[in-house]
Design a protein around this motif. Structure first.
Motif, PDB file in Angstrom:
ATOM      1  N   PRO A   1       0.811  -1.226   0.000  1.00  0.00           N
ATOM      2  CA  PRO A   1       0.000   0.000   0.000  1.00  0.00           C
ATOM      3  C   PRO A   1       0.843   1.274   0.000  1.00  0.00           C
ATOM      4  CG  PRO A   1      -0.907  -1.582   1.537  1.00  0.00           C
ATOM      5  CD  PRO A   1       0.410  -2.134   1.090  1.00  0.00           C
ATOM      6  N   VAL A   2       1.972   1.277   0.721  1.00  0.00           N
ATOM      7  CA  VAL A   2       2.839   2.464   0.743  1.00  0.00           C
ATOM      8  C   VAL A   2       3.399   2.746  -0.646  1.00  0.00           C
ATOM      9  CG1 VAL A   2       5.021   3.395   1.604  1.00  0.00           C
ATOM     10  CG2 VAL A   2       3.424   2.321   3.185  1.00  0.00           C
ATOM     11  N   LEU A   3       3.816   1.696  -1.355  1.00  0.00           N
ATOM     12  CA  LEU A   3       4.322   1.875  -2.715  1.00  0.00           C
ATOM     13  C   LEU A   3       3.252   2.470  -3.621  1.00  0.00           C
ATOM     14  CD1 LEU A   3       6.296  -1.461  -3.308  1.00  0.00           C
ATOM     15  CD2 LEU A   3       7.202   0.749  -2.596  1.00  0.00           C
TER      16      LEU A   3
ATOM     17  N   TYR B   1       2.549   7.554 -15.174  1.00  0.00           N
ATOM     18  CA  TYR B   1       1.395   6.699 -14.901  1.00  0.00           C
ATOM     19  C   TYR B   1       0.968   6.795 -13.442  1.00  0.00           C
ATOM     20  CZ  TYR B   1       2.744   4.598 -19.365  1.00  0.00           C
ATOM     21  OH  TYR B   1       3.074   4.392 -20.671  1.00  0.00           O
ATOM     22  N   MET B   2      -0.337   6.686 -13.220  1.00  0.00           N
ATOM     23  CA  MET B   2      -0.882   6.753 -11.875  1.00  0.00           C
ATOM     24  C   MET B   2      -0.596   5.475 -11.100  1.00  0.00           C
ATOM     25  SD  MET B   2      -4.829   7.566 -10.722  1.00  0.00           S
ATOM     26  CE  MET B   2      -5.484   6.217 -11.715  1.00  0.00           C
ATOM     27  N   LEU B   3      -0.696   4.319 -11.762  1.00  0.00           N
ATOM     28  CA  LEU B   3      -0.471   3.034 -11.118  1.00  0.00           C
ATOM     29  C   LEU B   3       0.894   2.476 -11.493  1.00  0.00           C
ATOM     30  CD1 LEU B   3      -3.990   1.431 -11.665  1.00  0.00           C
ATOM     31  CD2 LEU B   3      -3.141   2.597  -9.620  1.00  0.00           C
ATOM     32  N   LEU B   4       1.317   1.459 -10.756  1.00  0.00           N
ATOM     33  CA  LEU B   4       2.609   0.834 -10.996  1.00  0.00           C
ATOM     34  C   LEU B   4       2.495  -0.156 -12.148  1.00  0.00           C
ATOM     35  CD1 LEU B   4       3.610   0.116  -7.291  1.00  0.00           C
ATOM     36  CD2 LEU B   4       4.441   1.952  -8.737  1.00  0.00           C
ATOM     37  N   HIS B   5       3.180   0.145 -13.252  1.00  0.00           N
ATOM     38  CA  HIS B   5       3.194  -0.744 -14.405  1.00  0.00           C
ATOM     39  C   HIS B   5       4.452  -1.601 -14.341  1.00  0.00           C
ATOM     40  CE1 HIS B   5      -0.007   1.084 -17.059  1.00  0.00           C
ATOM     41  NE2 HIS B   5       0.104   1.990 -16.107  1.00  0.00           N
TER      42      HIS B   5
ATOM     43  N   ILE C   1      11.943   5.501  -3.854  1.00  0.00           N
ATOM     44  CA  ILE C   1      12.620   6.512  -4.670  1.00  0.00           C
ATOM     45  C   ILE C   1      12.540   6.150  -6.152  1.00  0.00           C
ATOM     46  CG2 ILE C   1      14.895   7.477  -5.232  1.00  0.00           C
ATOM     47  CD1 ILE C   1      15.507   7.403  -2.228  1.00  0.00           C
ATOM     48  N   PHE C   2      12.777   4.888  -6.477  1.00  0.00           N
ATOM     49  CA  PHE C   2      12.660   4.462  -7.869  1.00  0.00           C
ATOM     50  C   PHE C   2      11.251   4.710  -8.394  1.00  0.00           C
ATOM     51  CE2 PHE C   2      16.481   1.567  -7.447  1.00  0.00           C
ATOM     52  CZ  PHE C   2      17.190   2.147  -8.480  1.00  0.00           C
ATOM     53  N   ILE C   3      10.246   4.341  -7.600  1.00  0.00           N
ATOM     54  CA  ILE C   3       8.854   4.479  -8.035  1.00  0.00           C
ATOM     55  C   ILE C   3       8.471   5.943  -8.174  1.00  0.00           C
ATOM     56  CG2 ILE C   3       6.479   4.163  -7.230  1.00  0.00           C
ATOM     57  CD1 ILE C   3       7.418   1.395  -6.201  1.00  0.00           C
ATOM     58  N   ALA C   4       8.940   6.789  -7.252  1.00  0.00           N
ATOM     59  CA  ALA C   4       8.642   8.220  -7.345  1.00  0.00           C
ATOM     60  C   ALA C   4       9.206   8.807  -8.639  1.00  0.00           C
ATOM     61  CB  ALA C   4       9.221   8.954  -6.146  1.00  0.00           C
ATOM     62  N   LYS C   5      10.265   8.202  -9.157  1.00  0.00           N
ATOM     63  CA  LYS C   5      10.877   8.666 -10.405  1.00  0.00           C
ATOM     64  C   LYS C   5      10.307   7.972 -11.636  1.00  0.00           C
ATOM     65  CE  LYS C   5      15.321  10.035  -8.394  1.00  0.00           C
ATOM     66  NZ  LYS C   5      16.791   9.861  -8.456  1.00  0.00           N
TER      67      LYS C   5
ATOM     68  N   GLY D   1      11.988  -0.350  -8.961  1.00  0.00           N
ATOM     69  CA  GLY D   1      11.386  -0.239  -7.639  1.00  0.00           C
ATOM     70  C   GLY D   1      10.764  -1.539  -7.178  1.00  0.00           C
ATOM     71  N   VAL D   2       9.986  -2.178  -8.039  1.00  0.00           N
ATOM     72  CA  VAL D   2       9.353  -3.438  -7.678  1.00  0.00           C
ATOM     73  C   VAL D   2      10.404  -4.530  -7.514  1.00  0.00           C
ATOM     74  CG1 VAL D   2       7.747  -5.229  -8.427  1.00  0.00           C
ATOM     75  CG2 VAL D   2       7.150  -2.819  -8.722  1.00  0.00           C
ATOM     76  N   SER D   3      11.472  -4.472  -8.317  1.00  0.00           N
ATOM     77  CA  SER D   3      12.557  -5.451  -8.180  1.00  0.00           C
ATOM     78  C   SER D   3      13.184  -5.371  -6.789  1.00  0.00           C
ATOM     79  CB  SER D   3      13.641  -5.212  -9.240  1.00  0.00           C
ATOM     80  OG  SER D   3      13.168  -5.526 -10.529  1.00  0.00           O
ATOM     81  N   ALA D   4      13.331  -4.149  -6.265  1.00  0.00           N
ATOM     82  CA  ALA D   4      13.883  -3.992  -4.915  1.00  0.00           C
ATOM     83  C   ALA D   4      12.953  -4.613  -3.877  1.00  0.00           C
ATOM     84  CB  ALA D   4      14.104  -2.512  -4.606  1.00  0.00           C
TER      85      ALA D   4
END
Length: 326
Positions: A93-95, A110-114, A236-240, A246-249
């Protein structure tokens, strides 16, 4: 991770100081990911999955080691079981929240994580090993439990080799703020440790000043504060907008806590399956399976957030408020 430690409290200001130090640690580690990827010609996703979790889990490793040396097997095992549970109920949820905020401020496209659907495969691989732990009771199957622990250790080694040999990284030369990798690693760990300690102590100070219930505070807020250092690189990766890294981390963190750490604990014969641990593992497995199905079917990550948050509330109700649990 943090608590009544050796770091002196700085009061409510600790929350702001802790957040700043934690973000600084994440930026240092992000630079290290790119540097290692460039220096050793490895894909950034692979380096993020293996290298970043090792650094961000260093406080938990310290707790695990100290608990073992002091003969506190329950604490050592609890520090391991907690991570898959927190990943499924709080970190996902935080991500998603960070992605939404970053998108609102036009920092992301994008709004969601692709993510690539292949992300579901490692998520599945590192969810399955948690299930047999539920039946490998040490008092009944100690030798089999130790053997399974060795299998988990081998699985993590194979995963690390696969991720780090996946492909060569592209891009130009990577730079480090502190110039030397070892110095940057030490600075990142120090910033993360002090940041976590100050965040937790600051939250406690605020709770005391406002007259909030300490138990509720420890259940609701402190775990969130300790999650931030663990997932800061991914955030940080996701914010960028770098969702795959980010998901790999996050997946790498889960791999570490679903294979290496429990494998080590089981091989040493120091794991225990109390009701709280069993419930945490069951929740982690169930939410992860839902997440895997969503990623595989739609290519989005983090949409299991409502289920995860509900599971967290359920767990808190069961083990802090005296509710009935399965």
């Amino acid at each position: 991770m943090a608590g009544e430690g050796i770091v002196p409290s700085i009061g409510p200001f600790g929350v702001a100081a802790g957040v700043l130090l934690t973000v600084l640690a994440g930026l240092l580690i992000e630079q290290l990911v790119h540097f290692i990827s460039w220096r050793y010609k490895r894909a950034a996703t692979g380096v993020a999955a293996i290298f970043a979790p090792i650094i961000t889990s260093s406080p938990e490793l310290a707790i695990f080691t100290v608990a073992l040396l002091q003969g506190q097997a329950e604490i050592a095992w609890g520090s391991i079981v907690a991570q898959p549970f927190m990943a499924s109920t709080i970190i996902y949820p935080v991500l998603l929240a960070v992605a939404l905020v970053s998108w609102a401020f036009k920092r992301r496209r994008y709004m969601l994580l692709h993510v690539h659907r292949g992300v579901a495969i490692p998520l599945l691989v590192f969810t399955i090993p948690l299930a047999p732990i539920l039946i490998l009771h040490p008092e009944k199957y100690g030798a089999y439990g130790q053997l399974y622990g060795l299998v988990l250790l081998a699985l993590y080694v194979l995963y690390a080799r696969y991720m780090l040999k996946e492909e060569e990284a592209g891009g130009g030369e990577a730079k480090l703020w502190l110039r030397h990798p070892a110095l940057q690693v030490a600075a990142a760990i120090a910033a993360m440790y002090f940041g976590a300690e100050w965040m937790v102590s600051g939250i406690r100070e605020i709770g005391a000043a406002l007259g909030l219930d300490k138990l509720a505070l420890s259940v609701i807020l402190i775990p969130i504060a300790t999650v931030v250092p663990e997932s800061i690189v991914a955030l940080i990766f996701i914010a960028k907008g770098k969702d795959d890294e980010g998901v790999s981390a996050v997946v790498g963190e889960k791999a570490l806590y679903s294979t290496f750490y429990p494998g080590l604990a089981m091989a040493l014969g120091i794991y225990t399956l109390e009701p709280a641990a069993i419930t945490a593992l069951v929740i982690a497995i169930f939410v992860s399976i839902v997440e895997i199905a969503i990623v595989w079917r739609f290519g989005y990550f983090g949409l299991s957030a409502p289920l995860g948050l509900a599971s967290y509330v359920y767990y808190a109700y069961c083990y802090t408020l005296g509710g009935a649990c399965f």
